[in-house]
Design an enzyme around this catalytic site. Structure first.
Site: not given
Ligand code: NAD
Length: 258
Positions: A151, A164
């Site tokens: 991120s 985070y």
């Molecule tokens: P999201 O909450 O939709 O997806 C996160 C996924 O991780 C979900 O499917 C959740 O069930 C899964 N997860 C969480 N804990 C888990 C566990 N213990 N075992 C298995 N699966 C687990 O959010 P997202 O935005 O799609 O996030 C995906 C990745 O992208 C994450 O690592 C997040 O930190 C990163 N990210 C997102 C953003 C953003 O703006 N959306 C920005 C930077 C980084």
């Protein structure tokens, strides 16, 4: 010279595939010809996604995975390889966030974020890599790819998101350490640092006044959508990206240059 990048014959495992970026990454890789293995805790959601991918002509399998549980990681990777075959590409995406001042962080808050985002991501990659390394010793020409989803919070700090940010900074350094150790086995390990993209992890926040204010301060006054990362994901997952190893790519619509 005609050149076409396609993923036919490749097997890609995506963690956290039950929503947001993970679900999109799985759909994109499947549309590009890979067989995808959807891994997450919520199998009802994975079943729906598998049906969607199959309806579009793709191939998908699913395994239950809790990345905070080492036994679950080991069995999910083993199960994925029995079901689909050797994993060529790992998209290490599962993640959680939590919001509080550093002064208020409890040991449980800290563990929740670090156990998923850093410890979980580490052991998922390690389990996949053990198998990739073993195969590459038999066939040194084999190409494997690991894409860690970090991120921009791993590169710059944001108020209330300290733990985070620490976890994602760890993912960035982890990516470089893995690239250094595993590159010689044909495993390229790179990371994506997304900016703000609407998904379940943040949609509640972006509906608040503070969230709307933050959107209006973004370089183009907009959030991303998961499909904004399609091209980058395919680039880092492709066999053709042989010279990209240990690279940290920011995809934030220009936020970090502000
Ligand atoms: P999201 O909450 O939709 O997806 C996160 C996924 O991780 C979900 O499917 C959740 O069930 C899964 N997860 C969480 N804990 C888990 C566990 N213990 N075992 C298995 N699966 C687990 O959010 P997202 O935005 O799609 O996030 C995906 C990745 O992208 C994450 O690592 C997040 O930190 C990163 N990210 C997102 C953003 C953003 O703006 N959306 C920005 C930077 C980084």
């Amino acid at each position: 010279m005609g050149i076409e990048v396609n993923f036919e014959g490749k097997i890609a495992l995506v963690t956290g595939a039950s929503s947001g970026l993970g679900a999109r990454f799985a759909k994109v890789l499947a549309a590009a010809g890979a067989q995808v293995v959807l891994a997450a805790r919520r199998t009802d959601r994975l079943k729906e996604l598998r049906a969607e991918i199959e309806a579009e002509g793709g191939a998908a399998h699913m395994v239950q995975l809790d990345v905070t549980d080492y036994a679950s990681i080991k069995s999910a990777i083993a199960h994925a390889e029995t079901e689909a075959g050797p994993i060529d590409i790992l998209i290490n995406n599962a993640g959680v966030s939590s919001s509080q001042r550093l002064l208020d962080v409890t040991p449980d808050d800290y563990a929740d974020v670090m156990d998923t985002n850093l410890r979980g991501a580490f052991f998922v990659a390690q389990q996949a890599a053990k198998r990739m390394v073993a195969r590459s010793k038999g066939d040194p020409k084999l190409q494997h790819r690991i894409v860690n989803i970090a991120s921009i919070a791993g590169l710059r700090v944001s108020p209330q998101l300290g733990v985070y940010c620490i976890s994602k900074a760890g993912v960035i350094q982890m990516t470089k350490a893995m690239a250094l150790e595993w590159g010689k086995y044909g495993i390229n390990v790179n990371a994506i640092c997304p900016g703000y993209i609407t998904t379940e992890i943040n949609e509640g926040f972006f509906e608040t006044d503070a969230g709307r204010k933050m959107i209006s301060a973004l370089p183009r006054g907009r959030l991303g959508t998961p499909d904004d990362l399609d091209g980058l994901l395919l680039l880092l997952a492709a066999e053709e990206s042989r010279f990209l190893n240990g690279t940290i790519v920011t995809a934030d619509d220009g936020l970090s240059v502000q």
